[in-house]
Write a protein that holds these residues in place. Structure first.
Motif, PDB file in Angstrom:
ATOM      1  N   ARG A 187       0.746  -1.009  -0.164  1.00 43.69           N
ATOM      2  CA  ARG A 187       0.064  -0.024  -0.127  1.00 43.69           C
ATOM      3  C   ARG A 187       0.816   1.170  -0.048  1.00 43.69           C
ATOM      4  NH1 ARG A 187      -1.711  -3.755   3.467  1.00 43.69           N
ATOM      5  NH2 ARG A 187      -0.774  -2.887   5.082  1.00 43.69           N
ATOM      6  N   VAL A 188       0.386   2.262  -0.735  1.00 40.32           N
ATOM      7  CA  VAL A 188       1.174   3.714  -0.847  1.00 40.32           C
ATOM      8  C   VAL A 188       0.170   4.510   0.103  1.00 40.32           C
ATOM      9  CG1 VAL A 188       2.012   5.573  -2.086  1.00 40.32           C
ATOM     10  CG2 VAL A 188       2.167   3.179  -2.764  1.00 40.32           C
ATOM     11  N   GLN A 189       0.892   5.532   1.144  1.00 46.19           N
ATOM     12  CA  GLN A 189       0.223   6.276   1.677  1.00 46.19           C
ATOM     13  C   GLN A 189       0.393   7.942   1.164  1.00 46.19           C
ATOM     14  OE1 GLN A 189       1.900   6.506   5.584  1.00 46.19           O
ATOM     15  NE2 GLN A 189       0.095   5.674   6.550  1.00 46.19           N
ATOM     16  N   LEU A 190      -0.707   8.463   1.189  1.00 45.53           N
ATOM     17  CA  LEU A 190      -0.874   9.830   0.396  1.00 45.53           C
ATOM     18  C   LEU A 190      -1.797  10.668   1.137  1.00 45.53           C
ATOM     19  CD1 LEU A 190      -1.978   8.703  -3.318  1.00 45.53           C
ATOM     20  CD2 LEU A 190       0.375   9.243  -2.538  1.00 45.53           C
ATOM     21  N   SER A 191      -1.771  12.075   0.687  1.00 38.71           N
ATOM     22  CA  SER A 191      -2.471  12.947   1.959  1.00 38.71           C
ATOM     23  C   SER A 191      -2.601  14.216   0.829  1.00 38.71           C
ATOM     24  CB  SER A 191      -1.722  13.300   2.980  1.00 38.71           C
ATOM     25  OG  SER A 191      -2.434  14.375   3.645  1.00 38.71           O
ATOM     26  N   PRO A 192      -3.840  14.920   1.105  1.00 37.85           N
ATOM     27  CA  PRO A 192      -3.964  16.091   0.222  1.00 37.85           C
ATOM     28  C   PRO A 192      -3.381  17.195   0.883  1.00 37.85           C
ATOM     29  CG  PRO A 192      -5.945  15.462   1.580  1.00 37.85           C
ATOM     30  CD  PRO A 192      -4.909  14.458   1.769  1.00 37.85           C
ATOM     31  N   THR A 193      -2.326  17.183   1.882  1.00 41.07           N
ATOM     32  CA  THR A 193      -1.703  18.180   2.460  1.00 41.07           C
ATOM     33  C   THR A 193      -0.197  17.679   2.834  1.00 41.07           C
ATOM     34  OG1 THR A 193      -1.566  19.926   4.289  1.00 41.07           O
ATOM     35  CG2 THR A 193      -2.997  17.953   4.720  1.00 41.07           C
ATOM     36  N   MET A 194       0.515  18.614   2.569  1.00 36.78           N
ATOM     37  CA  MET A 194       2.042  18.263   2.986  1.00 36.78           C
ATOM     38  C   MET A 194       2.233  18.373   4.502  1.00 36.78           C
ATOM     39  SD  MET A 194       3.974  16.924   0.762  1.00 36.78           S
ATOM     40  CE  MET A 194       5.954  17.072   1.466  1.00 36.78           C
ATOM     41  N   ARG A 195       1.151  19.145   5.320  1.00 34.65           N
ATOM     42  CA  ARG A 195       1.338  19.090   6.767  1.00 34.65           C
ATOM     43  C   ARG A 195       1.276  17.568   7.162  1.00 34.65           C
ATOM     44  NH1 ARG A 195      -2.140  24.540   8.519  1.00 34.65           N
ATOM     45  NH2 ARG A 195      -1.410  25.938   7.210  1.00 34.65           N
ATOM     46  N   TYR A 196       0.626  16.910   6.558  1.00 33.32           N
ATOM     47  CA  TYR A 196       0.606  15.401   7.075  1.00 33.32           C
ATOM     48  C   TYR A 196       1.623  14.548   6.282  1.00 33.32           C
ATOM     49  CZ  TYR A 196      -1.115  10.762   8.317  1.00 33.32           C
ATOM     50  OH  TYR A 196      -1.174   9.457   8.686  1.00 33.32           O
ATOM     51  N   SER A 197       1.647  14.450   5.021  1.00 31.47           N
ATOM     52  CA  SER A 197       2.749  13.812   4.583  1.00 31.47           C
ATOM     53  C   SER A 197       4.170  14.306   4.668  1.00 31.47           C
ATOM     54  CB  SER A 197       2.429  13.761   2.853  1.00 31.47           C
ATOM     55  OG  SER A 197       1.166  13.106   2.572  1.00 31.47           O
ATOM     56  N   GLY A 198       4.522  15.456   5.067  1.00 25.90           N
ATOM     57  CA  GLY A 198       5.716  16.177   5.300  1.00 25.90           C
ATOM     58  C   GLY A 198       6.320  15.807   6.622  1.00 25.90           C
ATOM     59  N   LEU A 199       5.279  15.022   7.451  1.00 26.22           N
ATOM     60  CA  LEU A 199       5.846  14.888   8.943  1.00 26.22           C
ATOM     61  C   LEU A 199       7.098  13.827   9.070  1.00 26.22           C
ATOM     62  CD1 LEU A 199       2.258  14.302  10.701  1.00 26.22           C
ATOM     63  CD2 LEU A 199       3.765  16.335  10.884  1.00 26.22           C
ATOM     64  N   GLU A 200       7.904  14.262   9.916  1.00 27.68           N
ATOM     65  CA  GLU A 200       9.121  13.324  10.130  1.00 27.68           C
ATOM     66  C   GLU A 200       9.157  12.101   9.780  1.00 27.68           C
ATOM     67  OE1 GLU A 200      13.380  13.806  12.308  1.00 27.68           O
ATOM     68  OE2 GLU A 200      11.635  14.773  13.032  1.00 27.68           O
ATOM     69  N   MET A 201       7.911  11.415  10.330  1.00 28.11           N
ATOM     70  CA  MET A 201       8.001   9.859  10.290  1.00 28.11           C
ATOM     71  C   MET A 201       7.803   9.358   8.709  1.00 28.11           C
ATOM     72  SD  MET A 201       3.858   9.027  11.510  1.00 28.11           S
ATOM     73  CE  MET A 201       4.392   7.380  11.234  1.00 28.11           C
ATOM     74  N   PHE A 202       7.187  10.271   7.888  1.00 27.53           N
ATOM     75  CA  PHE A 202       6.943   9.938   6.571  1.00 27.53           C
ATOM     76  C   PHE A 202       8.161  10.300   5.718  1.00 27.53           C
ATOM     77  CE2 PHE A 202       2.558  10.478   8.147  1.00 27.53           C
ATOM     78  CZ  PHE A 202       2.204   9.180   8.164  1.00 27.53           C
ATOM     79  N   ALA A 203       8.923  11.472   6.085  1.00 27.41           N
ATOM     80  CA  ALA A 203       9.778  12.286   5.336  1.00 27.41           C
ATOM     81  C   ALA A 203      10.877  12.535   6.351  1.00 27.41           C
ATOM     82  CB  ALA A 203       9.222  13.499   4.737  1.00 27.41           C
ATOM     83  N   PRO A 204      11.911  11.468   6.434  1.00 26.58           N
ATOM     84  CA  PRO A 204      12.836  11.689   7.474  1.00 26.58           C
ATOM     85  C   PRO A 204      13.888  12.785   7.195  1.00 26.58           C
ATOM     86  CG  PRO A 204      12.471   9.368   7.039  1.00 26.58           C
ATOM     87  CD  PRO A 204      11.770  10.340   5.865  1.00 26.58           C
ATOM     88  N   LYS A 205      14.451  13.584   8.206  1.00 29.99           N
ATOM     89  CA  LYS A 205      15.281  14.525   7.868  1.00 29.99           C
ATOM     90  C   LYS A 205      16.538  14.192   7.381  1.00 29.99           C
ATOM     91  CE  LYS A 205      12.673  17.984  10.343  1.00 29.99           C
ATOM     92  NZ  LYS A 205      12.500  18.834  11.534  1.00 29.99           N
ATOM     93  N   VAL A 206      17.458  14.754   6.912  1.00 28.51           N
ATOM     94  CA  VAL A 206      18.693  14.238   6.521  1.00 28.51           C
ATOM     95  C   VAL A 206      19.513  15.627   6.915  1.00 28.51           C
ATOM     96  CG1 VAL A 206      18.583  12.067   5.318  1.00 28.51           C
ATOM     97  CG2 VAL A 206      18.712  14.395   4.004  1.00 28.51           C
ATOM     98  N   GLN A 207      20.832  15.607   7.271  1.00 27.37           N
ATOM     99  CA  GLN A 207      21.714  16.571   7.519  1.00 27.37           C
ATOM    100  C   GLN A 207      22.604  16.764   6.357  1.00 27.37           C
ATOM    101  OE1 GLN A 207      23.578  16.738  11.263  1.00 27.37           O
ATOM    102  NE2 GLN A 207      24.327  18.901  10.960  1.00 27.37           N
TER     103      GLN A 207
END
Length: 1611
Positions: A1524-1544
């Motif tokens: 399954r693929v997770q999507l969202s109509p807003t990046m306020r949800y899809s852009g959370l760190e658990m979905f989009a991990p931060k790199v330095q």
């Protein structure tokens, strides 16, 4: 020894006359590098003497002379003699320096005061002493212990530019006798037959002077002698009436006698008494060699003194008297041996004290943190009668208390310094505040009227330990009396830098102004008549010299008076901005104009020259740092009145806020003046133009004051006062009244008087005589840069004629031998960058030079009928453009024929004169004016006077019935008075409706008349007047009484000529060209007057309903034009084009129901920038374009017209300079900008100003709103910004046509748009095409940014995101987008995955999305579904497959977002679709979560692949292992760190570390996903538009998602 100079000399020296004469080259440009030395070493007793041949007044300082042990043959010459080391003794001024360090502060004559022709010599005596000789008199030993081999040194420094060696031999026997008769180089002075050292009491002389003065009975003060005036050696032995000794000379005798007494008192050597000794022989005068002291008795000046014994002792030459003198009067005798060591601060001092300036300056460290531990003492004990004086250099406004000064018996070497000197309990006397403390306890509470706590920077404090033991304190040179009667014989001076006092410097009491203050104080004490006003008596045989206004020698401490009192300057103008106050030498007479020319300006400071008058006598005035600080005199009939900026101040308080021309905007060459009239009114002049009355009831005896403040560095008194135009009130009736039908009546009579030279001109040009005279300054050193231009364009057939008044033969026979050039140009003076010569201009210029006709710098024709180079003084030159475009020249009134043809008739031309070469001064003649009668009336048309009506409606008109001296032009839109000063009444064509404004603008004024425009309302109907305009009307509106008339005249409201109210608003008498005046009748039956759009309030009440506007072109005002329009309320159905309506096209006409007549709607008026603007602004393109030409500020702009309601004012950013930070700001002001004094930046505006700066809103410099609209600092070139005030008085900002919402409320009407070209923003242009408001009343959503219009689905306007317009990314300089791009480059993703066209890359940072006007949410797809724009992210467009671009189904998919890791990017792009699991090179493992819908959260970073077998069989039951693929109509949800991990990562440009996240913007096929709740377990809403139960979309279909863009966010 040969009397010659060594051939090696300073680099600017030229030798001549067999090396006997030395001249400093470039004397006006350079003041040093003028060293010369004797050819051979000096022999003992030889006096090396030079004569001063030439001096200039450009500099301070003068010749310096001395000796040096350095051989000139191998000397590396320094810039000045004081730079010589290695055994050099130099006499500079009245100081002696050894190797550059002062060893004797006061010695001999002051070399700076020597004049041309004076002789000065230097000698080494046989005993190894250095002697200075001045005009054959020995000044005594200056130093001792000199080596035997010495060369004479002469420094042609400062004012001294040429000397000649006259001799080098021992002094003659006569000079040796003279040497014996002089003491310390000062000649014996006879005071009415009594020597200074004789025993006759000076009081009798003073009383005699008082008696002489009493017989005169006059009250006007005699000015002091200028500093350069040489004191006479002898005076008459009697003062009989027939003697030529005038009262002024007698006063000078007394002054010089006291100067001599002070000199002996200060130097302490060769003391002289006014005691009772009666000897007249020079041998009994108590004189001795230098270092000895003698007494002739102790007689005091004041017979009432306790020490009035008059001893009769005679002086014993050579004896030494170490005991105090019997008398303690002015002739108190010094005690002790005189030495050469200067009085300095001791090196041991308080813990916070820092010494500098050779221990002459003391400063307290950390003045804002500490207030004590600032004690300093002198390096040696004080001698008897020695003045110890300090100057306050710096104060801080933090502590209470200030400086304390006194004496102590404690030796500084042995003293343990206390925190404050008042803590010492023995041997100490201190002055603190206004009291005296002895050993820390108060002994006198109020010692003097001065308090040390109230002194300012620059004030002087001194003390003197008298020989009698008395201690005296001095404030600014004035003796405060005995502070302590008996003090110990040996005391040290002590200063406590306490509290506010931070820094002081020891001064040695030989400044002329300080000495003058002390002299005058003593003279006032001796004679009550001294100081009273006296008549100006002649000092010379020149009878005009006494009437000449000069500057007084007593001036500010940073000012100097040169050129025999005509010029004042601040020599170090780049170091200090104040202390430049100078006053006139005598009071002004009634109607006497005091005018000065600004000679030099510096660009370092703000503010400029200030001018005014004061009741204070300059001889006794303690000059402040600035004259506006002088607050003495607390009544209206005393004190000081100053014009500063464009305001007027009385005793430091503003009485007029906006008075006249802003003095801060003047340039070098401009003139300012002041006059007190007989009626007691005070008037100021700027460039000869009267600014109107500034104050009233000015007392008769006032002195002129000039404050060289800020930028003003030098000013000179002008001598052409007689050429100034008379004051308006002094004018007679003027020229003969001419009928309108007479030939030349429009220009008629004296109409040419308005032709002047423009205030803008070449660098070396000076405009005087009210703009009628132009001259070239420095005419013998400069031959060009003196272009002048007429103040207005020439009318067709109008002659502009000048007369040559002065020429010089300096440039004859050289390449610059031309005399004058004349011509015309169509370049406006404001747009002309004045070149060296006018022939350097290469466009729109026609000039006559010699016999050559030149166009745009190129010769068109030679051998024209006249030769300008052959003209002489008195010749007249004229020029005229005919109606056919021909240019004619006139020489002495004779037409020389057509010079050239084809001058464009549709362009304005200005007359130009180039004062080149020999021609120095010209004046406009009275012959200037129309020549061709056919051109006089017929050619003055509407085009000559353009009418701009900023108000929607039909322009007002004037009625055909008017005064007999009025001509109507421009279809009744303009009125011109063609003769006289009266008979100028005009009416509105129709009655005014309620609240209808009738407004006119002043086009022309004639300053020869007094009075000004009158305006008001009248019930007199113009149609009822007789048909003949020559009769039936009164000469002026104040006499119109046929029907009821309400009017404003000056600042007085009258009804039928009867005064109703005084001081109503601003006076109409001060109106100038460009000012606007309006009148209206309000609904409450009141009359209101508006000046420049500002309502002055109710002027009259109970005004009748049926009234006409009426105005009187009276006095100065000769022409007006209408700028208002009628209110369109007689056609109820007609509406002005609405900004919110797009139904009407441009030029569309609507019919009116009244009579079926059509009224053309006036379109929105074209806005233009006002001529009054910041000093770094240059306007062009008919004032539509503004550019900042220097620096980063001073770029304020306002529009000339007010901003009507519901009209959008727009401008475009043309040019940015990335060298600066920040950028423009914009807003509106609620008051007229015509006389606005522009600050350096808009944020300094604190009156009725609303400003948009960055992303904030300010009102009167206070922030009222944040996060409004885009950050204006990020607006790129090409951005169109706009301002609109809606019908609710709310201010809106428009960015590229997009309304950003309400920025501020309650905006006044009228208001004026304001722009500040600050920092990066250097040029803007007004957009003339009015863009209607977007959005309008329909409430339609505008598709912005990356969207374009698509299909209408269910009545909802939608957009697609994959075909953005080219202008979607207006901010081409966004640093955030550049940072995200650099991070993308670090990912090393193949370029083939991305769209080649960079314009599809969008930045959604706050500034960029606000610049585009993006909405936060949009709808997309079938059926439509909301999605949010990814604010805070940057999107890089991906390449889309061709079959997807043309697919109509693709346009109907929904928009969603998917957050992912950096490691998954490449694999996702390779598959061109989202995958349920990806591998990562980063160890990022988000936690699995069980969703409420039964699906388990997939692990994106695992190595699992989709189960293709299960995917093929769609009918089988799908278990939990299905990808399954997770999507969202807003990046306020899809852009959370658990979905989009931060790199330095580290930015390769800035080398700073940042954190980044990545994600995708995707298109999702409707029906391929399931909507579900978030599975984070949080109850807080993540997005206000989407519920937490519908914020997550899950899809399991391959091919159901298409990648559209890569999203990157960097923190």
């Amino acid at each position: 020894m040969a009397a010659e100079l060594h051939p090696r000399s300073g680099k600017l020296i030229g030798l001549s006359n067999s090396n006997r004469t030395a001249q400093r080259n470039q004397p006006v440009q350079e003041f040093n590098h003028g060293l010369v030395l004797s050819r051979e070493p000096l022999r003992d007793r030889d006096v090396f003497t030079v004569r001063i041949d030439k001096k200039v007044n450009s500099w301070s300082g003068s010749v310096e002379i001395g000796v040096t042990a350095l051989d000139p043959a191998c000397l590396d010459f320094p810039s000045s003699a004081t730079g010589l080391k290695g055994g050099s003794w130099i006499v500079s001024g009245c100081s002696v320096l050894r190797d550059g360090r002062s060893v004797l502060e006061e010695y001999g004559r002051d070399l700076d005061q020597l004049a041309e022709g004076d002789r000065v010599g230097i000698q080494r005596s046989a005993r190894g002493e250095l002697h200075l000789w001045v005009n054959g008199h020995d000044c005594g030993a200056a130093a001792s212990g000199l080596p035997t081999r010495l060369w004479a040194v002469v420094d042609l420094y400062g004012k001294c530019t040429q000397v000649t060696v006259v001799s080098c031999e021992p002094p003659s026997s006569m000079e040796r006798d003279t040497e014996r008769e002089t003491v310390d180089g000062h000649e014996e002075v006879m005071v009415c037959g009594v020597r200074e050292g004789d025993t006759e009491d000076l009081t009798s002389v003073v009383n005699l002077a008082a008696a002489t003065n009493g017989t005169n009975g006059t009250t006007e003060e005699v000015p002091e002698l200028p500093p350069t005036h040489n004191r006479p050696d002898k005076f008459p032995n009697n003062i009989e009436p027939e003697t030529a000794l005038t009262e002024h000379q007698l006063f000078d005798v007394f002054n010089n006698a006291i100067v001599s007494l002070y000199r002996s008192e200060d130097e302490g050597g060769g003391g002289r008494d006014l005691g009772g000794g009666t000897g007249t022989d020079s041998g009994t005068g108590g004189r001795g060699d230098r270092g000895s002291s003698s007494s002739s008795g102790g007689g005091a000046v004041n017979s009432n003194s306790s020490n009035s014994d008059s001893g009769a002792g005679t002086g014993n030459t050579g004896s030494t008297n170490n005991s105090p003198a019997v008398g303690a009067g002015l002739g108190a005798v010094t005690s002790g041996m005189m030495t050469n060591d200067a009085l300095l601060f001791h090196e041991k001092c308080g813990t916070l004290i820092k010494l500098s300036n050779n221990n002459k300056t003391a400063e307290r460290r950390r003045p804002l943190d500490e207030f004590n531990n600032g004690v300093v003492m002198t390096n040696r004990p004080l001698r008897h009668n020695e003045m110890f004086e300090i100057r306050i250099d710096k104060l801080v406004d933090k502590w209470s208390g200030s400086i304390e000064i006194g004496v102590t018996t404690h030796n500084p070497n042995n003293l343990d310094y206390p925190a404050t000197m008042t803590n010492l309990r023995s041997g100490t006397i201190m002055m603190s505040g206004c009291g005296i403390l002895t050993n820390g306890k108060g002994t006198r509470r109020e010692y003097c009227e001065f308090s040390l706590d109230e002194l300012q920077e620059g004030d002087h404090i001194g003390l003197m330990h008298k020989a009698s033991g008395a201690l005296h304190f001095y404030i600014n040179g004035i003796d405060q009396g005995v502070a302590a009667a008996q003090t110990p014989p040996m005391v040290y001076g002590v200063v406590d830098l306490y509290g506010m006092a931070v820094k002081v410097t020891i001064v040695h009491n030989h400044n002329h102004s300080d000495r003058l203050r002390r002299n005058n104080a003593i003279m006032r004490a001796l004679s009550p008549d001294v100081g009273r006003p006296r008549p100006a008596l002649s000092l010379t045989s020149d009878p005009d010299a006494t009437d000449r206004l000069l500057f007084h020698s007593n001036c500010g401490q940073k000012a100097a008076i040169i050129s025999e009192g005509r010029t004042a300057l601040r020599p170090h103008a780049t170091d200090d901005f104040n202390h430049g106050v100078v006053l006139s030498g005598r009071p002004l007479r009634s109607n006497e104009v005091f005018q000065v020319r600004i000679d030099k300006m510096v660009d370092k400071w703000a503010g400029s020259i200030e001018i005014g008058v004061t009741t204070h006598n300059p001889a006794y005035l303690q000059l402040p740092s600035t004259m506006t600080n002088l607050r003495s005199g607390n009544t209206n009939k005393s004190g000081t009145w100053m014009m500063t900026g464009n305001g007027v101040m009385h005793n430091g308080t503003t009485i007029l806020d906006e008075y006249g021309h802003n003095l801060d905007r003047l340039k070098a060459g401009d003139t300012v003046g002041v006059v007190r009239k007989e009626d007691g009114s005070l008037h100021f002049f700027v460039n000869g133009v009267a600014q109107g009355p500034a104050a009233w009831n000015i007392p008769p005896s006032v002195y002129a004051v000039v404050d060289l403040y800020g930028q003003a560095a030098q000013a000179t008194i002008m001598d052409d006062m007689a050429d100034l135009p008379p004051l308006p009130e002094d004018s007679s009736e003027g020229p003969t009244v001419m009928s309108p039908g007479s030939p030349c009546s429009v220009a008629g009579g004296n109409s040419a008087n308005d032709l002047r030279f423009h205030q803008l001109h070449g660098t070396n040009a000076v405009i005087t005589n009210g703009g009628r005279t132009a001259l070239r300054q420095n005419c013998r050193s400069e031959f060009n840069d003196a272009i002048v231009i007429s103040n207005r364009c020439l009318r067709d057939g109008e002659l502009f004629e000048i007369v040559i008044q002065k020429m010089v033969d300096r440039w004859s026979g050289s390449i610059e031998a031309g005399k004058i050039m004349a011509g015309v140009t169509s370049i406006r003076p404001e747009e002309l960058e004045f070149p060296n010569t006018m022939t350097d201009i290469d466009y729109d210029t026609w000039m006559l030079s010699g016999t050559a006709i030149m166009q745009d710098g190129n010769t068109m024709r030679n051998n024209y009928g006249c030769d300008l180079d052959s003209l002489t003084t008195g010749s007249r030159i004229g020029m005229m453009r005919s109606a056919t475009g021909d240019l004619h020249y006139y020489i002495n009134g004779v037409d020389q024929g057509v010079a050239c043809t084809g001058l464009p008739p549709d362009k304005e031309v200005y007359a130009v004169i180039d004062l080149y070469g020999q021609c120095v001064q010209v004046s406009i003649t009275s012959s200037s004016g129309p020549l061709d009668n056919s051109l006089c009336t017929s050619n003055i048309t509407e085009k000559s006077f353009p009418i701009h009506s900023p108000v929607a409606g039909v322009a007002h008109r004037l009625h055909s019935k008017h005064g007999k001296n009025v001509v109507l032009l421009g279809e009744g839109c303009q009125a011109v008075r063609v003769g006289g000063y009266a008979h100028g009444i005009v009416f509105s064509a129709k009655e005014l409706k309620t609240d209808e404004l009738f407004e006119v603008k002043i086009d022309e004024v004639d300053n020869q008349w007094s009075g000004s425009l009158h305006m008001g309302l009248t019930s007199l109907a113009p149609p009822e007047l007789p048909s003949c305009p020559m009769s039936g009307l009164s000469p002026s509106l104040t006499q119109l009484r046929a029907k009821v008339t309400w009017l404003l005249a000056g600042s007085e409201v009258r009804r039928n000529g009867v005064l109703q109210r005084q001081n109503y608003g601003a006076s109409l008498d001060r109106l100038m060209v460009g000012n606007r005046v309006g009148v209206k009748r309000c609904s409450d039956d009141t009359m209101h007057i508006l000046i420049d759009g500002e309502d002055m309030g109710t002027a009259a009440t109970a005004v009748a309903k049926n009234v006409y506007a009426v105005l009187d072109l009276y006095g100065r005002v000769t022409a007006v034009s209408i700028v208002s329009s009628s209110v369109l309320e007689d056609a109820e159905s007609i509406k002005a084009p609405s900004l919110s309506s797009d139904s009407c096209s441009d030029g569309e006409e609507e019919s009116t129901p009244v009579g079926s007549t059509k009224v053309a709607l006036v379109p929105n008026s074209v806005m233009a920038f006002l001529e009054n603007h910041g000093k770094n602004i240059q306007l062009s393109n008919q004032n539509l374009t503004a550019a900042r030409v220097s620096s980063y500020n001073q770029g304020l702009l306002v529009t000339a017209q007010p901003l009507p309601r519901q009209q959008l004012f727009q401008f475009q950013i043309d040019r940015l300079n990335p060298s600066w930070t920040s950028s423009l700001s914009l807003g509106v002001i609620g008051h007229s900008p015509d006389r606005l004094n522009f600050p350096s930046t808009a944020c300094c505006l604190k009156r009725s100003a609303w400003l948009l700066q960055r992303d904030s809103v300010f009102h009167n410099s206070l922030k009222i709103c944040e996060n409004y609209g885009p950050n204006l600092d990020t607006c790129p070139e090409g951005t169109v910004l706009g301002l609109l005030v809606d019908g609710n008085s709310c201010l809106h900002l428009h960015v590229n046509g997009m309304d950003q919402g309400v920025a501020a409320q309650d905006i006044p009407n009228p208001c004026y748009p304001l722009i500040d070209l600050y920092g990066q923003c250097e040029q803007v242009t007004i957009v003339t095409d009015n863009v209607p408001t977007v959005g309008g009343e329909s409430g339609e959503a505008r598709c912005q940014g990356d969207m374009e219009k698509a299909d209408m689905v269910d009545g909802i306007k939608e957009s697609v995101c994959w075909t953005p317009p080219p202008e979607v990314n207006p901010n081409k300089t966004c640093e955030y987008q550049a940072l995200c791009s650099r991070f993308k480059d670090l990912l090393t993703l193949p370029d083939g995955y991305f769209n080649e066209d960079a314009k599809y890359n969008l930045c959604y940072c706050e500034s960029c999305h606000k610049l585009r006007g993006d909405e936060a949410y949009y709808k997309r797809g079938e059926p439509p579904r909301d999605y949010a724009l990814p604010f805070g992210w940057c999107r890089f467009a991906l390449r889309i497959k061709p079959h997807c671009e043309v697919s109509s189904a693709f346009k109907k998919w929904h928009i969603a977002y998917h957050g992912t890791s950096v490691g998954a990017l490449r694999r996702t792009l390779d598959h061109a679709q989202l995958l349920s699991g990806t591998s990562s090179i980063f160890s990022v493992s988000p936690a699995k979560m069980e969703g409420p819908n039964g699906y388990s959260e997939p692990e994106e970073n695992s190595n699992s692949l989709p189960d293709r077998d299960r995917e093929r069989d769609r009918d089988r039951e799908r278990d939990r292992e299905v990808p399954r693929v997770q999507l969202s109509p807003t990046m306020r949800y899809s852009g959370l760190e658990m979905f989009a991990p931060k790199v330095q990562f580290r930015d390769p440009r800035s080398h700073c570390c940042h954190q980044a996240q990545v994600g995708f913007q995707v298109c999702v096929r409707p029906g391929s996903y399931k909507v579900g709740p978030q599975n984070l377990g949080t109850s807080e809403p993540l997005d206000p538009r989407f519920s937490n139960t519908e914020i997550e979309w899950i899809t399991k279909e391959q091919g159901g998602t298409l990648l559209y863009g890569l999203l990157i966010r960097v923190e």
